[in-house]
Design an enzyme around this catalytic site. Structure first.
Site, PDB file in Angstrom:
ATOM      1  N   THR A  49       0.821  -1.203   0.000  1.00  0.00           N
ATOM      2  CA  THR A  49       0.000   0.000   0.000  1.00  0.00           C
ATOM      3  C   THR A  49       0.859   1.258   0.000  1.00  0.00           C
ATOM      4  OG1 THR A  49      -1.756  -1.208   1.136  1.00  0.00           O
ATOM      5  CG2 THR A  49      -1.874   1.200   1.179  1.00  0.00           C
ATOM      6  N   LYS A  69      -8.205  -0.717  -5.805  1.00  0.00           N
ATOM      7  CA  LYS A  69      -8.043  -1.884  -4.928  1.00  0.00           C
ATOM      8  C   LYS A  69      -9.314  -2.721  -5.109  1.00  0.00           C
ATOM      9  CE  LYS A  69      -6.395  -4.131  -1.126  1.00  0.00           C
ATOM     10  NZ  LYS A  69      -5.037  -4.590  -0.834  1.00  0.00           N
ATOM     11  N   GLY A 143      -2.345  -9.328  -0.553  1.00  0.00           N
ATOM     12  CA  GLY A 143      -1.366 -10.366  -0.266  1.00  0.00           C
ATOM     13  C   GLY A 143      -0.412 -10.599  -1.424  1.00  0.00           C
TER      14      GLY A 143
END
Length: 244
Positions: A49, A69, A143
């Site tokens: 991020t 996102k 992830g």
């Protein structure tokens, strides 16, 4: 912060290759189909991020650029997720952000977080949504590369279907060499182009050098976030502009 020190060959190619396949470049001179790049971590907590925020900030003057996102886990009223984090880190206007499509409450892998919320992620629908979005877009995953979206698909399936190149984000500390090289090898195996690596964390010049030398991967920058000024050290040569 460590600034990239690239030889001429590394400047000409954005491919991530291993020492065993130094000549098997997958870089294409054509503009990627989606005008997107996918920000992927070597593992959870690698700094995706912060790296995505840095890349958005660095390329904020590129017309129409947006952050996306698509899948968020661990979302709550108090912490809506990475979309809000990138807004706060960059201070950019709403027009720079696409809404998160799939948001789940449990801080788990997307496949399990979806199941616990009584649903599952439809890969085909996510592929169609991705293809429908016009670039330039900086897309952040959840992830690592092999994280399951459902019981039969991972991010790899989406990236291959949509032909999206990857910016890999790695930690600077102990363990990053193995995690980074394994991920770069898998990208090469899957013929997914890697634009380069962003390292996040306290300065560790030898880890950065070792990963770059052993893989042939381009280093886009290494920084430990303390203020927005640190973003300026990421992609100083504007490599991403040829992908967005």
């Amino acid at each position: 912060p460590i600034r990239p020190n690239l030889d001429p060959d590394q400047r000409r190619t954005g491919a991530c290759v291993t020492r065993l396949c130094k000549h098997a470049h997958h870089h294409s001179d054509s503009v990627p189909e989606r005008h997107m790049i996918f920000v992927c971590g070597t593992d959870t907590g690698a700094g995706k991020t912060h790296a995505a925020a840095a890349l958005l900030w660095r390329h904020r003057t590129l017309s129409g650029i947006r952050y996306w996102k698509p899948v968020q886990t661990g979302a709550s009223a108090e912490d809506p997720g990475d979309n809000d984090t990138v807004r706060r880190l960059t201070g950019l206007a709403d027009s720079f952000f696409l809404p998160t499509d799939l948001s789940f409450t449990q801080p788990l892998s997307p496949h399990r977080a979806a199941e616990l919320d009584g649903t599952q992620i439809d890969l085909d629908a996510l592929i169609q949504k991705t293809r429908s979005i016009s670039g330039p877009v900086i897309m952040e995953g959840a992830g690592g590369l092999c994280v399951p979206l459902n019981r039969s698909a991972t991010w790899i399936d989406l990236l291959k279907a949509c032909k999206i190149p990857v910016v890999l984000v790695a930690r600077t500390g102990l363990g990053t060499i193995n995690h980074s090289l394994l991920t770069l090898d898998r990208l090469k195996l899957e013929k997914i182009e890697c634009v380069g690596i962003v390292f996040c964390g306290p300065e560790n010049a030898d880890n950065v050098r070792t990963v770059s030398e052993m893989s042939g991967a381009r280093v886009l920058g290494s920084f430990e976030f303390k203020s927005r000024e640190d973003f300026e050290t990421v992609d100083p040569e504007g490599v991403l502009t040829s992908y967005l």
